[in-house]
Motif scaffolding. Sequence first.
Motif, PDB file in Angstrom:
ATOM      1  N   ALA A 106      -5.959   4.604  -2.382  1.00  0.00           N
ATOM      2  CA  ALA A 106      -4.897   4.497  -3.386  1.00  0.00           C
ATOM      3  C   ALA A 106      -4.134   5.813  -3.517  1.00  0.00           C
ATOM      4  N   MET A 154      -4.935  -1.681  -3.992  1.00  0.00           N
ATOM      5  CA  MET A 154      -3.749  -2.011  -4.778  1.00  0.00           C
ATOM      6  C   MET A 154      -4.017  -1.891  -6.276  1.00  0.00           C
ATOM      7  N   PHE A 155      -5.173  -2.367  -6.718  1.00  0.00           N
ATOM      8  CA  PHE A 155      -5.494  -2.344  -8.147  1.00  0.00           C
ATOM      9  C   PHE A 155      -5.518  -0.913  -8.690  1.00  0.00           C
ATOM     10  N   PHE A 165      -8.003  -5.285  -2.282  1.00  0.00           N
ATOM     11  CA  PHE A 165      -7.795  -5.464  -3.721  1.00  0.00           C
ATOM     12  C   PHE A 165      -7.883  -4.138  -4.463  1.00  0.00           C
ATOM     13  N   TYR A 166      -8.959  -3.377  -4.230  1.00  0.00           N
ATOM     14  CA  TYR A 166      -9.130  -2.141  -4.987  1.00  0.00           C
ATOM     15  C   TYR A 166      -8.092  -1.088  -4.602  1.00  0.00           C
ATOM     16  N   ALA A 197      -1.746  -6.822  -6.000  1.00  0.00           N
ATOM     17  CA  ALA A 197      -3.083  -6.697  -6.587  1.00  0.00           C
ATOM     18  C   ALA A 197      -3.518  -8.008  -7.232  1.00  0.00           C
ATOM     19  N   TYR A 200       3.466  -3.837  -6.029  1.00  0.00           N
ATOM     20  CA  TYR A 200       2.043  -3.540  -5.964  1.00  0.00           C
ATOM     21  C   TYR A 200       1.250  -4.373  -6.979  1.00  0.00           C
ATOM     22  N   SER A 201       1.851  -4.583  -8.151  1.00  0.00           N
ATOM     23  CA  SER A 201       1.156  -5.363  -9.195  1.00  0.00           C
ATOM     24  C   SER A 201       0.914  -6.789  -8.728  1.00  0.00           C
ATOM     25  N   ALA A 247       0.279  -8.614   0.138  1.00  0.00           N
ATOM     26  CA  ALA A 247      -1.162  -8.866   0.005  1.00  0.00           C
ATOM     27  C   ALA A 247      -1.730  -9.420   1.309  1.00  0.00           C
ATOM     28  N   GLY A 284      -6.645 -10.187  -6.077  1.00  0.00           N
ATOM     29  CA  GLY A 284      -7.692 -10.480  -7.049  1.00  0.00           C
ATOM     30  C   GLY A 284      -8.000 -11.967  -7.110  1.00  0.00           C
TER      31      GLY A 284
END
Length: 299
Positions: free
Chosen positions: A216, A40-41, A37-38, A187, A183-184, A75, A191
């Motif tokens: 990242a 991608m975020f 998660f982090y 993420a 990517y959005s 993901a 999440g």
Amino acid sequence: MDYKKKIYILLAVGIFFLSTSGILIKVASAPPLITAFYRMFLTVLILTPYFVIKHRSDARYFLDYRPMLVGFLLAVHFILWISSIQYTDISNSVIFVALQPLFTIILEYFFAREDLKEGAIIGIVMAVIGSSIISIGDFYQLGDKLFGNFLALSAALFASSYLFIGRGVRKKLNYFPYLYILYSYAALFLGVGVYLFDIPFTGYGTNNYLIFLALALGPTLVGHSILNLAVRYLPTSIVSLSILGEPILTTFLAWLLLNEQVRITTMFGGGFILGGIYLASVYNNHQNKKKNKLKQAQS
């Protein structure tokens, strides 16, 4: 130094950054879902200002179901691959994930009606033999490394699936807005996964957050950006085959930095797999060139 030499050097730098992802994931102590998660975020967070300034008109593609589907597959790929490193050797994980081009060829055969040429078939057979050799070497740890190998293999399948399905969207969108939207969504789905599994979003210590940022910045932003740049100046076949250096370099870094020993079965099996990917990729690229020349001659 001419521009081609500079591109080759830049490509080598990109492969190096890509090969650090396995090492960074191995030393992280956070749950795999949080790490994914982090990664991608933070990538999306860094890219957002440029997207808003230069590509906000492409935001309408967020409503297209295909980037959403591709983001979901990406993901799942990250969850499976990062989890695999918790169970098996880094060398095994990166070698199995490298099977992605072969899965792409198989998907093209079943869903895009592309012919399976002799070279591709030989490459797939070699990869199956190599996978069997590695798995036999891990058989004595049936519940541990064999499971990790399976996760990495599944991650390769999901990676090839998101690349295969995303081809139609990539024809409409420039590379940067496509990646940003992809990517959005990745993420977002990661999440949601963190929330559904009731995993805390915070409290993982400074070291882990630095690892998330490094993932990242290095493998995701620098590594993938350089590959995208290299494709514009070098033949796709060269860029594709250069990626085969990633599992070799990652294995070396794992041995050097983490003192992870590489077994004979991994070396032999990995040799078969990488050789098979090389053969299949060369034949596949050769066939694509022949098709493009034929199309140009007919037009």
